[in-house]
Design a protein around this motif. Structure first.
Motif, short mmCIF file in Angstrom:
data_model
loop_
_atom_site.label_atom_id
_atom_site.label_comp_id
_atom_site.label_asym_id
_atom_site.label_seq_id
_atom_site.Cartn_x
_atom_site.Cartn_y
_atom_site.Cartn_z
N LEU B 80 0.83 -1.22 0.00
CA LEU B 80 0.00 0.00 0.00
C LEU B 80 0.86 1.27 0.00
O LEU B 80 0.34 2.37 0.21
CB LEU B 80 -0.94 0.00 1.21
N ASN B 81 2.16 1.14 -0.21
CA ASN B 81 3.06 2.31 -0.26
C ASN B 81 2.93 3.18 0.98
O ASN B 81 2.90 4.41 0.88
CB ASN B 81 2.74 3.21 -1.47
N LEU B 82 2.84 2.57 2.13
CA LEU B 82 2.54 3.37 3.32
C LEU B 82 3.68 4.31 3.70
O LEU B 82 3.46 5.36 4.30
CB LEU B 82 2.17 2.46 4.49
N VAL B 83 4.90 3.94 3.34
CA VAL B 83 6.02 4.83 3.67
C VAL B 83 5.88 6.13 2.90
O VAL B 83 6.02 7.22 3.43
CB VAL B 83 7.36 4.15 3.38
N LYS B 84 5.53 6.00 1.64
CA LYS B 84 5.33 7.19 0.81
C LYS B 84 4.21 8.05 1.39
O LYS B 84 4.24 9.27 1.29
CB LYS B 84 4.97 6.74 -0.61
N HIS B 85 3.26 7.42 2.02
CA HIS B 85 2.15 8.18 2.59
C HIS B 85 2.39 8.57 4.05
O HIS B 85 1.46 8.91 4.77
CB HIS B 85 0.86 7.39 2.45
N GLY B 86 3.64 8.47 4.49
CA GLY B 86 3.99 9.06 5.78
C GLY B 86 4.20 8.10 6.94
O GLY B 86 4.43 8.54 8.06
N LEU B 87 4.15 6.81 6.70
CA LEU B 87 4.35 5.88 7.82
C LEU B 87 5.83 5.67 8.10
O LEU B 87 6.61 5.38 7.20
CB LEU B 87 3.73 4.52 7.50
N GLN B 88 6.21 5.85 9.36
CA GLN B 88 7.58 5.53 9.75
C GLN B 88 7.57 4.96 11.16
O GLN B 88 6.96 5.53 12.06
CB GLN B 88 8.45 6.79 9.70
N ILE B 89 8.26 3.85 11.33
CA ILE B 89 8.26 3.20 12.64
C ILE B 89 9.69 3.10 13.16
O ILE B 89 10.58 2.65 12.44
CB ILE B 89 7.61 1.81 12.54
N ILE B 90 9.90 3.53 14.40
CA ILE B 90 11.23 3.39 15.02
C ILE B 90 11.17 2.28 16.05
O ILE B 90 10.29 2.30 16.91
CB ILE B 90 11.66 4.63 15.83
N PRO B 91 12.08 1.35 15.99
CA PRO B 91 12.05 0.29 17.00
C PRO B 91 12.36 0.80 18.41
O PRO B 91 13.15 1.73 18.57
CB PRO B 91 13.15 -0.69 16.53
N MET B 92 11.72 0.22 19.37
CA MET B 92 12.02 0.54 20.77
C MET B 92 13.10 -0.42 21.24
O MET B 92 13.03 -1.60 20.99
CB MET B 92 10.76 0.33 21.62
N GLU B 93 14.07 0.14 21.94
CA GLU B 93 15.25 -0.67 22.23
C GLU B 93 15.28 -1.23 23.64
O GLU B 93 16.03 -2.14 23.92
CB GLU B 93 16.49 0.18 22.03
N THR B 94 14.52 -0.64 24.54
CA THR B 94 14.68 -1.04 25.93
C THR B 94 13.36 -1.35 26.59
O THR B 94 12.30 -0.90 26.15
CB THR B 94 15.33 0.10 26.75
N THR B 95 13.44 -2.14 27.64
CA THR B 95 12.31 -2.37 28.53
C THR B 95 12.83 -2.12 29.93
O THR B 95 13.82 -2.71 30.33
CB THR B 95 11.84 -3.83 28.44
#
Ligand SMILES: Cc1cc2nc3c(=O)[nH]c(=O)nc-3n(C[C@H](O)[C@H](O)[C@H](O)COP(=O)(O)OP(=O)(O)OC[C@H]3O[C@@H](n4cnc5c(N)ncnc54)[C@H](O)[C@@H]3O)c2cc1C
Lengths: 396, 537
Positions: B80-95
């Motif tokens: 669905l080309n979601l990145v082009k439409h603004g989706l960006q996910i950053i991984p969480m590194e800690t708990t």
């Protein structure tokens, strides 16, 4: 033994991972943390601060400076006005590329050049009978690259002068914590970003001031591993990886021309003479042997290759730079991918490649070699322009 | 920014989707991509349902409800080309598990560092930790297969169905004996019992077990909660199996990207348009009627609402068989969670003696002991919110500075337990809201004594509020609990796990269908693909 950059005291304090490498004779941080992910995301979502001092730096001064540079560079430096920076490459007499870098125009008789390799001899040799002075200032200046969408805010706080309206590829003289700096709006991440030049003695003061004003913007020190992913997303070539300087090539076929590297836009053919001009004119007329392109892996096919071994798909944790063959649909090798990376924000596996002209058009499907479970496999890739990520903020 | 209108362009569509939750939007995008004329109808002024970003105080953007992303399907992002439409996910590194007056426990992306941290509490646990991760990782490959395809139909004789079961059987068969036992244990045990077969120390145990209870009305000692743990090892970011990530701009950005994608394929979306009911004649859906009386014709109606609201409110009991109605009524929606969102003038001080902010960038779980979490559940069983709740806190502004003014922060606390049915009656929640919020802030204060002086603005959301705002019945965050008897071919009810409903031309695409709740987009995608291949639209 590499030497320490003027920022070393700080970078070594932050480099918890002890992950260093030798970059042009300097200690350079690969990643500050055990993996480079946070640093990559800082470049893309906040800002990362990187020590790029190891770039070779030259100062060209004197009345014939412009003359010398327009003779050496494939780009017409006459067009570069005071306060501007330009990206350019330079070639040998056969039009084969020697290196690429930037030229900053501080005034009509004062330029600064950066390069990946030493060029003093080449410049000097071509400056005979000209009224210019060429000085290697590599070890006199430190450079910090401040890159990322929030770099403008950070620098506006840290530096004097009108940073907010500093245009793409423009430079200004400024001060940071009362130290004199030159700020250029340039970088190697393909994002909004700046590079800050300062004298060695001012390096730590400048570093601290930038970090301090970055506090509220999640600025972190970032290293080369993160940069490598960012530059592949941006489609920036790297000397020694995606092409080899003609100086280093034992055989002719190893050499490349600017046109073959998709740098044709930076070549101005019709003007006063410059080194390689005749050969490049000829190439322009007759066509180039190679084309530099981007490749996007077909992810479903990629997953399948691994699924056949009952494995989840594996991508290298870092950007890679060991070239792999690229084939057409009949199985004939027609080129090589020279570097690549998994793009965390595009969710795509990417590569930069040189493919022989005449074997493809944009949008075609080619095949790239992939190793799964120690076996060579072919994965379909789509050919595209070598620029995968190009946010508006880079230029705005 | 996209501006939505509240009037459709025409009065008839191939498909009308009731509810602009992220699944409805994903479904719309796939159908529009296939050339269908699609309309999404959303009652709120913004799309996203339980995945929305809202500016609650000037300059502070909150993920009002859902706050982290784990299972969003990477192939949907690509298709669905979601990145082009603004989706960006950053991984969480800690708990991070804070403990008052102590350094607490931080689990890092770096395995070695995590081992050293755990060893402060138990050398044995430290040694076992990574082996446990490996075992769970192997098991979750089995489960991942399930979430990427429609639910298998064990009662079917269709060779395709049998093949699907066989394929799963094969993965299962490839497990050695130990792995098979492990799988069975996961399906039957409580989170804590299961984990105690491996580990011995607190706060490791309660913090790991916490992920087994999120969104359920069960305690860490309740059987069946072990299975949900697996979801944590199934999270997939960037093709790699990893836990959780932040969506840049908040989780609403996921919905907006899905909406933009749907629009780019030619779908229409209207907002501020509440659906009153689905228009049904002779057992066949013909369209929808809005609360304002407008009616819109549709070849197919697709509901992104939970099963309860879809069938009991939008369709109406008179259209359905008694047996079906009974099953829908039996389907468990028990809301058990609330949310407290805080705008902070500065980062609160955890007084843990840890330098820097790195350990606060991921999730912060308040679950110091097993008894603490179980006690929180005890109160809920008797219709009270927990006085000292289990909290899952994130401070997304530490990773994504765009959601707060410079130097300031947003803190999101997911709270369990906050039972929908408090003993005074659910509609008394507005009187209890403030006290509930205070209990949460009191809890945080035990770890960050300065928290109150940092608060600029607060938003307290009870399960009753969740229901009011999003339509999620009883405020159940997953459109129905993710308990084993409500998953796969049993979701939402047996025989109707393939997005179809007993009403002809009425389909479902929300989290109440397979593979269930959470920000994954899979129900929307699988519903659309099923409809397209089975002539549903
Ligand atoms: C407080 C909370 C925290 C959560 N945390 C997480 C998390 O951190 N990570 C995670 O992965 N998941 C989380 N979840 C779960 C996740 O958000 C949901 O499972 C998911 O967003 C549901 O999406 P959906 O599209 O299926 O349905 P919904 O989001 O429920 O969409 C339904 C839509 O229909 C609309 N609607 C309702 N009635 C009508 C009507 N009459 N007419 C028109 N429209 C109507 C609603 O406004 C809504 O937009 C959380 C949920 C909640 C509530």
């Amino acid at each position: 033994m590499p030497i320490k950059s003027p920022f070393h005291q700080r970078t070594s304090q932050f480099c918890q991972s002890m992950n260093w490498k030798d970059w042009a004779g300097y200690y350079a941080v690969v990643s500050y943390d055990t993996n480079h992910e946070q640093e990559y995301f800082a470049y893309r979502h906040a800002a990362g601060l990187m020590d790029v001092t190891p770039l070779f730096k030259y100062e060209v001064t004197g009345p014939d400076s412009l003359h010398l540079l327009s003779r050496i560079m494939a780009k017409d430096i006459n067009k570069v006005k005071q306060g501007q920076v330009t990206y350019c490459c330079w070639c040998d007499d056969d039009g084969k590329i020697l290196d690429d870098g930037t030229v900053s125009c501080l005034s009509q008789d004062h330029y600064r050049v950066t390069s990946a390799e030493p060029v003093f001899h080449w410049f000097h040799q071509n400056a005979r009978s000209l009224k210019v002075t060429i000085e290697d200032i590599t070890s006199r200046f430190g450079i910090l690259a401040l890159q990322g969408p929030l770099s403008r805010e950070i620098l506006t706080h840290a530096a004097g002068g009108d940073i907010a309206s500093l245009g793409f590829f423009k430079l200004i003289d400024s001060t940071i914590d009362n130290r004199r700096v030159t700020i250029t709006r340039t970088g190697y991440t393909g994002d909004l970003g700046y590079e800050i030049w300062c004298e060695n003695n001012d390096a730590l003061v400048v570093y601290d001031a930038v970090m301090e004003s970055g506090k509220n913007y999640q600025l972190i020190p970032a290293g080369l591993a993160a940069l490598d992913v960012a530059r592949i997303e941006a489609g920036f070539i790297m000397n020694g990886v995606d092409y080899f300087s003609a100086n280093h090539c034992v055989i002719n076929s190893r050499k490349s021309t600017p046109f073959e590297l998709n740098l044709g836009w930076s070549v101005n053919l019709n003007r006063d003479s410059f080194i390689g001009q005749q050969a490049l004119k000829k190439e322009k007329k007759e066509g180039s042997l190679w084309q530099f392109v981007g490749l996007e892996y077909d992810w479903d096919a990629y997953e399948k290759i691994f699924a056949n071994f009952d494995l989840p798909p594996q991508t290298p944790a870092q950007a890679w730079r060991t070239a792999v063959p690229v084939y057409n649909k009949n199985g004939k090798q027609i080129g090589r991918a020279t570097s690549g990376a998994w793009s965390p924000i595009l969710k795509k596996n990417l590569a930069l490649a040189s493919i022989k002209t005449g074997n493809f058009t944009m949008g075609d499907t080619l095949h790239i070699e992939v190793t799964a479970e120690y076996e060579r496999q072919l994965c379909p890739v789509t050919v595209c322009k070598p620029m995968f990520f190009n946010p508006d903020r880079k230029r705005d | 920014m996209i501006k939505f209108v509240s009037k459709p362009k025409t009065s008839s569509y191939d498909a009308v989707i009731v509810g602009g939750g992220h699944n409805g939007l994903v479904c719309a995008a796939y159908l529009a991509k296939a050339g269908k004329k699609v309309l999404v109808v959303e009652k709120r002024p913004l799309v996203g349902g339980a995945a929305v970003s809202e500016q609650i105080a000037p300059g502070f953007i909150f993920s009002t409800f859902s706050y982290v992303v784990s299972l969003f399907r990477p192939h949907i992002i690509r298709q669905l080309n979601l990145v082009k439409h603004g989706l960006q996910i950053i991984p969480m590194e800690t708990t991070y598990n804070p403990i008052p007056g102590d350094k607490g426990l931080v689990r890092w992306a770096d395995a070695g560092r995590t081992r050293h941290e755990i060893a402060r509490f138990s050398q044995k646990d430290a040694s076992l930790y990574s082996e446990f991760g490996l075992a769970m990782g192997r098991l979750s490959r089995f489960t991942k297969n399930i979430i990427d395809t429609t639910a298998p139909q064990p009662a079917s004789l269709n060779p395709k169905e049998l093949f699907k079961l066989l394929k799963m059987g094969k993965i299962f068969k490839n497990f050695d004996g130990n792995m098979r036992y492990l799988n069975v244990k996961l399906m039957t045990m409580s989170a804590i019992d299961f984990l105690q077969e491996w580990f011995e120390s607190e706060p490791l145990l309660p913090s790991m077990a916490g992920s087994g209870i999120i969104g359920t009305f069960m305690g860490i000692r309740s059987p069946g909660t072990a299975y949900v743990l697996l979801h944590h090892y199934m999270g997939e970011i960037d093709g790699a199996y990893r836990a959780w990530g932040f969506s840049i701009g908040g989780t609403g950005q996921i919905s907006l990207a899905c909406a933009k994608s749907a629009l780019s394929f030619g779908a229409e979306i209207i907002t501020d348009a509440a659906v009153d009911h689905i228009d049904i004649k002779n057992g066949r859906a013909r369209g929808i009627v809005l609360e304002n009386g407008d009616d819109i014709k549709a070849g197919t109606v697709i509901s992104c609402l939970d099963p309860n609201r879809t069938f009991l409110k939008m369709v109406g009991e008179h259209e359905l068989s008694e047996n079906f109605i009974t099953q829908i009524k039996r389907y468990k929606n028990r809301g058990s969670s609330g949310k407290v969102n805080l705008a902070l003038s500065r980062l609160p001080n955890f007084r843990d003696g840890r330098p820097g902010q790195h350990h606060l960038k991921g999730d912060i779980t308040i679950a110091p002991t097993i008894d603490y979490v179980e006690r929180a559940y005890d109160e809920a069983k008797y219709g009270e919110y927990s006085k000292r709740p289990f909290l899952n806190i994130v401070i997304p502004s530490l990773s994504d500075p765009s959601v707060a003014p410079p130097g300031k922060h947003v803190l999101s606390a997911f709270v369990q337990y906050a039972p929908y049915n408090i003993k005074e009656g659910a509609d008394k929640w507005p009187d209890k809201r403030e006290a509930f919020g205070n209990a949460v802030i009191d809890t945080i204060e035990e770890y960050c004594p300065d928290i109150r002086s940092c608060i600029i603005h607060k938003q307290i959301i009870s399960p009753w509020d969740i229901e009011k705002m999003t339509g999620l019945t009883e405020g159940n965050i997953f459109q129905g609990e993710l308990s084993l008897e409500q998953l796969a071919f049993l979701r939402p009810v047996a025989e109707w796990s393939r997005y179809r409903t007993p009403i002809s031309k009425l389909w479902m695409c929300g989290s109440g269908t397979h593979p269930g709740g959470g920000l994954m987009g899979a129900p929307g995608e699988l519903a659309a693909k099923t409809m397209l291949t089975e002539g549903g639209v």
